[in-house]
Scaffold this active site. Structure first.
Site, short mmCIF file in Angstrom:
data_model
loop_
_atom_site.label_atom_id
_atom_site.label_comp_id
_atom_site.label_asym_id
_atom_site.label_seq_id
_atom_site.Cartn_x
_atom_site.Cartn_y
_atom_site.Cartn_z
CE1 TYR A 104 2.74 -54.37 0.69
CE2 TYR A 104 3.23 -54.14 3.03
CZ TYR A 104 3.00 -53.57 1.79
OH TYR A 104 3.03 -52.22 1.67
CB CYS B 37 -17.44 -58.17 9.89
SG CYS B 37 -17.95 -58.26 11.60
#
Ligand SMILES: *Cc1c(COP(=O)(O)O)cnc(C)c1O
Length: 401
Positions: free
Chosen positions: A302, A328
């Site tokens: 968000y 990662c």
């Protein structure tokens, strides 16, 4: 909570760690009930998807709260925490008819947000009273991912479709006992909320046997300095006045219901993570923490700005850091943020980590979900153990090949 107290909890329970301050949850609950104390029948249904640890649910139950749920599993958790079915409302979206039936059979209040489901349910169970979720088509806040009352939103039955609702009610002889709206998570302006409330009042007039009006939530809490907070006290005054007048006009006693999530638990939460590495590049100083969007996804999902403090060095000289996770993928918690000087091994504290943080955590990168601690009466109580390798392997089947 004080940095020292948080740091002691990180040492005792390890990192990363979610900590919830019971006193803040209590304070927020009381703020809301005080703001609406002139309403005879007030009902707060805590939206448990924000934070669903069963001890937190029990804490809210003890304060007098009801529960707003969105899945059969949430209902089960609520019952496990000690809520009785009459204290629970089920407000699903897009779930199967069978799931709605299962929940209704438990005696939980059903809230329906789709015409076809309404017709199906009314034909099959005309005796079970249901609430209807109306979409008032009011845009709350600027973020269309968390604003759910606008014209394109999948939530609710459009106010323009009330004639269709009435036809279904007449044909099935079903009983509508409540009417509901939830405009989204970002009420910046009380006037917008009151405007939406007028639409709900208007819609309510079409139904003669209502027991409650549910105004949902969307109460905003500050995440960073300068953020607007919903003025609950002012909303309480204005909406109470309007509600009492409506009740008179309607000619029947009504319960005023809300279902806040964020407002009750966001500020009670602290997320603690340890700095694994400091990486100085030509342009940026990165602080890499022992967590990522597997534990706290709101900044990436968000763009939420959780305030970050270095509780190992709270009084240190401030420098600019980009705080990143160990996943990662790009998992940036904060870009060029002023934080007091960070050394490897320091513990950072993410504020507003009560709502939509742990509940959105995953096992991505095969990491364990963090432990949770409730801070109550000056003491930290472990309310969820950190996961172990057993949890990761639990449902996996290694077949013979
Ligand atoms: C998520 C949700 C809430 C809670 O919203 P907050 O912004 O956390 O207060 C309330 N009602 C419904 C139907 C919801 O889906």
């Amino acid at each position: 909570m004080q940095p020292k107290e948080l740091l002691a909890l990180a040492e005792e329970f390890g990192n990363p760690l979610y900590v919830y301050d019971a006193a803040i949850i209590e304070q927020q609950y009381n703020r809301l009930t005080t703001a609406f104390s002139k309403v005879e029948k007030l009902r707060i249904n805590y939206a448990m998807k924000a934070l669903s640890n069963v001890t937190v649910l029990k804490l809210l139950k003890n304060l007098g709260s009801g529960l707003d749920t969105v899945s059969f599993q949430e209902v089960q958790l609520g019952l496990h925490a000690g809520f009785t079915p009459d204290k629970i409302i089920f407000t699903p979206n897009g779930v199967s008819f069978e799931e709605i039936e299962e929940v209704a059979k438990l005696g939980v209040q059903i809230n329906i947000d789709n015409l076809s489901v309404l017709e199906h349910f009314g034909s099959k169970y005309p005796k079970i009273p249901v609430c209807i979720r109306i979409n008032p088509h009011v845009m709350a806040g600027g973020n269309s991912n968390i604003s759910v009352g606008h014209i394109d939103s999948k939530f609710g039955i459009s106010v323009h479709q009330i004639p269709l609702i009435l036809r279904i009610v007449e044909n099935t002889k079903m009983h509508i006992n409540g009417i509901h709206m939830h405009t989204g998570s970002d009420i910046l302006d009380i006037e917008v909320f009151l405007y939406a409330a007028e639409i709900l009042f208007d819609a309510a007039k079409n139904f003669k046997e209502l027991d409650f009006l549910d105004f949902g939530s969307g109460f905003k809490v500050p995440y960073k300095k300068g953020d607007i907070e919903t003025n609950i006290e002012e909303l309480g005054k204005k909406l109470t006045k309007r509600f009492l007048a409506f009740e008179k006009e309607y000619g029947r006693e009504l319960t005023l219901a809300f279902e806040p999530g964020k407002f009750l638990v966001s500020e009670a939460g602290y997320f603690l993570a340890k700095v694994n590495v400091i990486k100085q590049t030509t342009s940026t100083v990165f602080a890499g923490v022992d967590t990522g969007f597997n534990h706290l996804i709101r900044p990436m999902l968000y763009g939420s700005q959780h305030t970050i403090e270095n509780i190992s060095n709270p009084k240190g000289k401030e420098r600019f850091y980009t705080v990143v996770g160990y996943i990662c993928e790009t998992d940036t918690f904060a870009n060029n943020r002023r934080i007091s000087e960070i050394h490897e091994g320091d513990v950072l504290c993410f504020r507003n980590a009560g709502a939509y943080c742990f509940t959105m955590a995953s096992n991505y990168n095969s990491r364990f979900k963090p432990a949770e601690v409730l801070w109550k009466d000056g003491k930290g109580h472990l309310i969820r153990e950190r996961e172990t390798m057993e949890d990761i392997l639990k449902n996996q089947i290694l077949i013979d090949l």
